[in-house]
Design a protein around this motif. Structure first.
Motif, PDB file in Angstrom:
ATOM      1  N   GLU A   1       9.144  -7.747   9.783  1.00  0.00           N
ATOM      2  CA  GLU A   1      10.408  -7.039   9.627  1.00  0.00           C
ATOM      3  C   GLU A   1      11.378  -7.524  10.700  1.00  0.00           C
ATOM      4  O   GLU A   1      10.975  -7.792  11.834  1.00  0.00           O
ATOM      5  CB  GLU A   1      10.164  -5.538   9.774  1.00  0.00           C
TER       6      GLU A   1
ATOM      7  N   VAL B   1      22.452  -4.401  -0.831  1.00  0.00           N
ATOM      8  CA  VAL B   1      21.930  -3.053  -1.007  1.00  0.00           C
ATOM      9  C   VAL B   1      20.412  -3.124  -0.923  1.00  0.00           C
ATOM     10  O   VAL B   1      19.812  -4.181  -1.167  1.00  0.00           O
ATOM     11  CB  VAL B   1      22.365  -2.423  -2.352  1.00  0.00           C
ATOM     12  N   PRO B   2      19.754  -2.018  -0.559  1.00  0.00           N
ATOM     13  CA  PRO B   2      18.291  -2.019  -0.493  1.00  0.00           C
ATOM     14  C   PRO B   2      17.674  -2.501  -1.802  1.00  0.00           C
ATOM     15  O   PRO B   2      18.103  -2.124  -2.888  1.00  0.00           O
ATOM     16  CB  PRO B   2      17.950  -0.553  -0.224  1.00  0.00           C
TER      17      PRO B   2
ATOM     18  N   MET C   1      21.332  -6.139   8.625  1.00  0.00           N
ATOM     19  CA  MET C   1      20.509  -5.669   7.523  1.00  0.00           C
ATOM     20  C   MET C   1      19.038  -5.804   7.925  1.00  0.00           C
ATOM     21  O   MET C   1      18.605  -6.871   8.364  1.00  0.00           O
ATOM     22  CB  MET C   1      20.761  -6.495   6.257  1.00  0.00           C
ATOM     23  N   ARG C   2      18.287  -4.706   7.773  1.00  0.00           N
ATOM     24  CA  ARG C   2      16.845  -4.748   8.051  1.00  0.00           C
ATOM     25  C   ARG C   2      16.161  -5.329   6.819  1.00  0.00           C
ATOM     26  O   ARG C   2      16.355  -4.854   5.706  1.00  0.00           O
ATOM     27  CB  ARG C   2      16.307  -3.354   8.337  1.00  0.00           C
ATOM     28  N   CYS C   3      15.389  -6.384   7.044  1.00  0.00           N
ATOM     29  CA  CYS C   3      14.704  -7.075   5.953  1.00  0.00           C
ATOM     30  C   CYS C   3      13.215  -7.146   6.237  1.00  0.00           C
ATOM     31  O   CYS C   3      12.786  -7.153   7.398  1.00  0.00           O
ATOM     32  CB  CYS C   3      15.237  -8.496   5.813  1.00  0.00           C
TER      33      CYS C   3
ATOM     34  N   VAL D   1      15.868  -6.612   1.254  1.00  0.00           N
ATOM     35  CA  VAL D   1      16.657  -5.741   2.122  1.00  0.00           C
ATOM     36  C   VAL D   1      16.072  -4.338   2.069  1.00  0.00           C
ATOM     37  O   VAL D   1      15.812  -3.804   0.992  1.00  0.00           O
ATOM     38  CB  VAL D   1      18.141  -5.725   1.679  1.00  0.00           C
ATOM     39  N   VAL D   2      15.874  -3.756   3.252  1.00  0.00           N
ATOM     40  CA  VAL D   2      15.354  -2.399   3.356  1.00  0.00           C
ATOM     41  C   VAL D   2      16.485  -1.405   3.564  1.00  0.00           C
ATOM     42  O   VAL D   2      16.566  -0.393   2.873  1.00  0.00           O
ATOM     43  CB  VAL D   2      14.342  -2.288   4.519  1.00  0.00           C
ATOM     44  N   GLU D   3      17.385  -1.720   4.521  1.00  0.00           N
ATOM     45  CA  GLU D   3      18.479  -0.792   4.823  1.00  0.00           C
ATOM     46  C   GLU D   3      19.551  -1.467   5.672  1.00  0.00           C
ATOM     47  O   GLU D   3      19.318  -2.511   6.273  1.00  0.00           O
ATOM     48  CB  GLU D   3      17.953   0.428   5.584  1.00  0.00           C
ATOM     49  N   LYS D   4      20.703  -0.852   5.700  1.00  0.00           N
ATOM     50  CA  LYS D   4      21.804  -1.239   6.580  1.00  0.00           C
ATOM     51  C   LYS D   4      21.549  -0.570   7.930  1.00  0.00           C
ATOM     52  O   LYS D   4      21.227   0.614   7.988  1.00  0.00           O
ATOM     53  CB  LYS D   4      23.119  -0.736   5.976  1.00  0.00           C
ATOM     54  N   VAL D   5      21.690  -1.321   9.022  1.00  0.00           N
ATOM     55  CA  VAL D   5      21.406  -0.795  10.354  1.00  0.00           C
ATOM     56  C   VAL D   5      22.713  -0.649  11.126  1.00  0.00           C
ATOM     57  O   VAL D   5      23.481  -1.608  11.247  1.00  0.00           O
ATOM     58  CB  VAL D   5      20.447  -1.724  11.129  1.00  0.00           C
TER      59      VAL D   5
END
Length: 73
Positions: free
Chosen positions: A62, A10-11, A49-51, A28-32
């Protein structure tokens, strides 16, 4: 059949890429996902996952990583 433990991210989670010894700690920033329309129906495909992390030069980096390549810290 072999059972695998699933890890959900999760973010805000702190993670690390498990394939590199000196991998930086990331968050983690968001699910892509990518959405496409086939035969009039919309389908979503999970990309990763955007990290974000800071490089050794203190630059904000990023990237998108497969959830299989990440471990939760």
């Amino acid at each position: 059949m072999m059972e695998y433990d699933k890890t959900y991210f999760v973010p805000g989670d702190k993670v690390k890429c498990k394939h590199f010894q000196d991998a930086p700690e990331m968050y983690v920033v968001e699910k892509v996902t990518r959405s496409i329309v086939r035969d009039g129906q919309q389908e979503s495909t999970f990309l990763g996952m955007r990290c974000r992390w800071f490089s050794k030069n203190n630059t904000l980096e990023e990237g998108i990583f497969s959830s299989k390549d990440l471990i939760k810290l």
